[in-house]
Design a protein around this motif. Structure first.
Motif, mmCIF file in Angstrom:
data_model
loop_
_atom_site.group_PDB
_atom_site.id
_atom_site.type_symbol
_atom_site.label_atom_id
_atom_site.label_comp_id
_atom_site.label_asym_id
_atom_site.label_seq_id
_atom_site.Cartn_x
_atom_site.Cartn_y
_atom_site.Cartn_z
ATOM 1 N N MET A 156 28.117 45.290 35.262
ATOM 2 C CA MET A 156 29.321 45.822 36.168
ATOM 3 C C MET A 156 29.063 45.991 37.566
ATOM 4 N N LEU A 157 30.118 45.586 38.274
ATOM 5 C CA LEU A 157 30.197 45.785 39.711
ATOM 6 C C LEU A 157 31.416 46.560 40.239
ATOM 7 N N GLU A 158 31.179 47.394 41.199
ATOM 8 C CA GLU A 158 32.491 47.978 41.860
ATOM 9 C C GLU A 158 33.265 47.194 42.624
ATOM 10 N N ARG A 159 34.399 47.244 42.494
ATOM 11 C CA ARG A 159 35.740 46.568 43.209
ATOM 12 C C ARG A 159 35.534 46.967 44.523
ATOM 13 N N ARG A 160 35.688 46.317 45.566
ATOM 14 C CA ARG A 160 36.011 46.790 47.064
ATOM 15 C C ARG A 160 37.470 47.275 47.250
ATOM 16 N N ASN A 161 38.298 46.543 46.461
ATOM 17 C CA ASN A 161 39.650 46.861 46.530
ATOM 18 C C ASN A 161 40.416 47.008 45.232
ATOM 19 N N PRO A 162 40.402 47.984 44.434
ATOM 20 C CA PRO A 162 40.746 48.243 43.135
ATOM 21 C C PRO A 162 42.241 48.082 43.087
ATOM 22 N N ASP A 163 43.042 48.234 44.011
ATOM 23 C CA ASP A 163 44.430 48.180 44.160
ATOM 24 C C ASP A 163 45.105 46.763 44.541
ATOM 25 N N PRO A 190 40.274 49.667 36.516
ATOM 26 C CA PRO A 190 40.281 48.448 37.845
ATOM 27 C C PRO A 190 39.458 48.794 38.854
ATOM 28 N N ARG A 191 38.632 50.128 38.900
ATOM 29 C CA ARG A 191 37.548 50.320 40.160
ATOM 30 C C ARG A 191 36.345 49.132 39.617
ATOM 31 N N ARG A 192 36.471 48.794 38.447
ATOM 32 C CA ARG A 192 35.260 47.918 38.175
ATOM 33 C C ARG A 192 35.519 46.469 37.600
ATOM 34 N N GLY A 193 34.578 45.574 37.973
ATOM 35 C CA GLY A 193 34.550 44.284 37.534
ATOM 36 C C GLY A 193 33.438 43.990 36.544
ATOM 37 N N TYR A 194 33.634 43.116 35.732
ATOM 38 C CA TYR A 194 32.605 42.750 34.717
ATOM 39 C C TYR A 194 31.883 41.318 35.303
ATOM 40 N N VAL A 195 30.699 41.256 35.430
ATOM 41 C CA VAL A 195 30.015 40.061 35.762
ATOM 42 C C VAL A 195 28.884 39.760 34.872
ATOM 43 N N ASP A 196 29.040 38.630 34.206
ATOM 44 C CA ASP A 196 28.035 38.179 33.248
ATOM 45 C C ASP A 196 27.352 37.409 34.014
ATOM 46 N N ASP A 251 33.352 39.321 45.791
ATOM 47 C CA ASP A 251 32.303 38.719 46.434
ATOM 48 C C ASP A 251 31.715 37.575 45.837
ATOM 49 N N ILE A 252 31.513 37.710 44.397
ATOM 50 C CA ILE A 252 30.795 37.051 43.456
ATOM 51 C C ILE A 252 31.609 36.169 43.067
ATOM 52 N N GLU A 253 30.943 34.673 42.768
ATOM 53 C CA GLU A 253 31.557 33.615 42.459
ATOM 54 C C GLU A 253 31.015 32.993 41.130
ATOM 55 N N ILE A 254 31.843 32.559 40.182
ATOM 56 C CA ILE A 254 31.118 31.789 38.929
ATOM 57 C C ILE A 254 30.311 30.695 39.186
ATOM 58 N N GLY A 255 29.169 30.581 39.005
ATOM 59 C CA GLY A 255 28.296 29.306 39.185
ATOM 60 C C GLY A 255 27.229 29.840 40.279
ATOM 61 N N GLU A 256 27.553 30.598 40.953
ATOM 62 C CA GLU A 256 26.429 31.061 42.097
ATOM 63 C C GLU A 256 25.402 31.361 41.456
ATOM 64 N N ASP A 283 30.354 34.268 34.264
ATOM 65 C CA ASP A 283 31.586 34.813 33.931
ATOM 66 C C ASP A 283 31.919 35.956 34.665
ATOM 67 N N LYS A 284 33.208 36.324 35.148
ATOM 68 C CA LYS A 284 33.601 37.638 35.772
ATOM 69 C C LYS A 284 35.093 37.853 35.553
ATOM 70 N N ARG A 285 35.348 39.192 35.299
ATOM 71 C CA ARG A 285 36.749 39.461 35.144
ATOM 72 C C ARG A 285 36.864 41.095 35.482
ATOM 73 N N VAL A 286 38.085 41.516 35.726
ATOM 74 C CA VAL A 286 38.290 42.916 35.930
ATOM 75 C C VAL A 286 38.303 43.596 34.764
ATOM 76 N N SER A 287 37.741 44.669 34.788
ATOM 77 C CA SER A 287 38.015 45.836 33.751
ATOM 78 C C SER A 287 39.256 46.008 33.227
ATOM 79 N N GLU A 288 39.855 46.010 32.124
ATOM 80 C CA GLU A 288 41.210 46.485 31.596
ATOM 81 C C GLU A 288 41.165 48.051 31.729
ATOM 82 N N SER A 289 40.114 48.359 31.501
ATOM 83 C CA SER A 289 40.357 50.031 31.226
ATOM 84 C C SER A 289 40.094 50.671 32.449
#
Length: 149
Positions: free
Chosen positions: A141-148, A114-120, A6-11, A106-112
């Motif tokens: 770090m934010l939980e992903r709604r749909n990690p799959d 997939p249940r979490r994403g990084y939001v800077d 739900d998070i967008e870069i620039g928000e 910035d935001k990206r999915v954790s490589e280690s």
């Protein structure tokens, strides 16, 4: 609840209102940063600041409180990986009223995991005169709604 997706870069968001008191400045400093310009109004007059000022750590803590109360409680937050570029820009004095502004940079999915994403996010704390008093980059770090998916 807002998840990573739900998070967008620039928000950006602005929130909070925190009135700083002399008693709080002194109490915090006596426990965590007992330098005379934080603990003794008379001694502070003779310092480079010329008056009692809040510890930078206290300033960051007050902004963190607003971040938790007014921002993170609506997100699927999983903590943080740290902060970068912490800067104390202006002294905070008794009677100041602080507020916070955040911008997702910035935001990206954790490589280690997939249940979490990084939001800077860039956080700036402002006083009542719209002057930046503190800033940092939060490595959240934010939980992903749909990690799959």
């Amino acid at each position: 609840m807002r998840y990573f997706e739900d998070i967008e870069i620039g928000e950006t968001e602005e929130f909070g209102e925190y009135r700083v008191t002399e008693d709080e400045i002194v109490d915090f400093a006596e426990q965590y940063d007992p330098q005379p310009f934080h603990t003794d109004a008379g001694a502070a007059e003779e310092s480079a600041f010329g008056e009692l000022v809040a510890s930078g750590w206290h300033t960051a803590s007050m902004c963190m409180r607003m971040l938790v109360d007014d921002y993170l409680e609506e997100r699927a937050a999983m903590g943080a990986r740290g902060v970068d570029e912490l800067r104390w820009k202006r002294p905070v004095t008794p009677g100041d009223t602080l507020r916070v502004r955040t911008e997702v940079i910035d935001k990206r999915v954790s490589e280690s995991d997939p249940r979490r994403g990084y939001v800077d996010s860039r956080l700036e704390g402002y006083n009542q005169d719209d002057e930046v008093v503190v800033s940092w980059i939060s490595l959240g770090m934010l939980e992903r709604r749909n990690p799959d998916g």
